[in-house]
Design a protein around this motif. Sequence first.
Motif, PDB file in Angstrom:
ATOM      1  N   THR A   5      30.702  29.194 -23.570  1.00 15.79           N
ATOM      2  CA  THR A   5      30.195  28.942 -24.912  1.00 15.79           C
ATOM      3  C   THR A   5      30.045  30.277 -25.636  1.00 15.79           C
ATOM      4  OG1 THR A   5      29.000  27.049 -24.020  1.00 15.79           O
ATOM      5  CG2 THR A   5      28.347  27.813 -26.206  1.00 15.79           C
ATOM      6  N   GLY A   9      28.095  29.022 -30.660  1.00 17.93           N
ATOM      7  CA  GLY A   9      27.710  27.797 -29.962  1.00 17.93           C
ATOM      8  C   GLY A   9      26.304  27.878 -29.391  1.00 17.93           C
ATOM      9  N   GLU A  69      29.607  23.359 -19.568  1.00 21.05           N
ATOM     10  CA  GLU A  69      30.868  24.078 -19.812  1.00 21.05           C
ATOM     11  C   GLU A  69      31.932  23.619 -18.812  1.00 21.05           C
ATOM     12  OE1 GLU A  69      29.058  28.262 -21.590  1.00 21.05           O
ATOM     13  OE2 GLU A  69      29.346  28.055 -19.433  1.00 21.05           O
ATOM     14  N   SER A  86      33.064  25.445 -27.828  1.00 22.74           N
ATOM     15  CA  SER A  86      31.611  25.585 -27.960  1.00 22.74           C
ATOM     16  C   SER A  86      30.991  24.392 -28.681  1.00 22.74           C
ATOM     17  CB  SER A  86      31.280  26.890 -28.679  1.00 22.74           C
ATOM     18  OG  SER A  86      31.723  27.985 -27.899  1.00 22.74           O
TER      19      SER A  86
END
Length: 153
Positions: A5, A9, A69, A86
């Motif tokens: 990210t 984000g 993620e 993100s």
Amino acid sequence: MSMRTNNAGIQLLHHFENCRLTAYLCPARVWTIGWGNTRYEDGTPVRQGDTITQQRADQLFSNILRTFEQGVARLVRAQLNSNQFSALVSFAYNVGLGGFQRSQLLKRVNANPSDPAIRQKFLNWTKAGGIRSNGLIRRRNAEADLYFNPVIR
């Protein structure tokens, strides 16, 4: 190496999650702590009365974020830029990886990550506890804005 990210984000996540060091019931009636975490790293749910330090909140956020993620990277087959990735991590962090996996948003992204209809697919997720939420409307718009914001190199 998998994607992470980006700063935009993380700022988006922190803006919408806020940090609370004492467990609280979120609008969906789930016990939550820190930066919007409903579980700890070992899967134990947050419980009423739980408290943590700011350092622990930040550590929990980083550890849980990595799980999201990895989940987004596993589910998305299309090539993404860092803003797209993100934005999707922020979405999944909020709705859960199961919600993301079942979403029309994921289907559209995998079919064509440049499809302008993706913006509407973010906006299909604006209810908390069955009630339309102005906060979620703002969040989904911010996620869509990040998704469609070109990355400047």
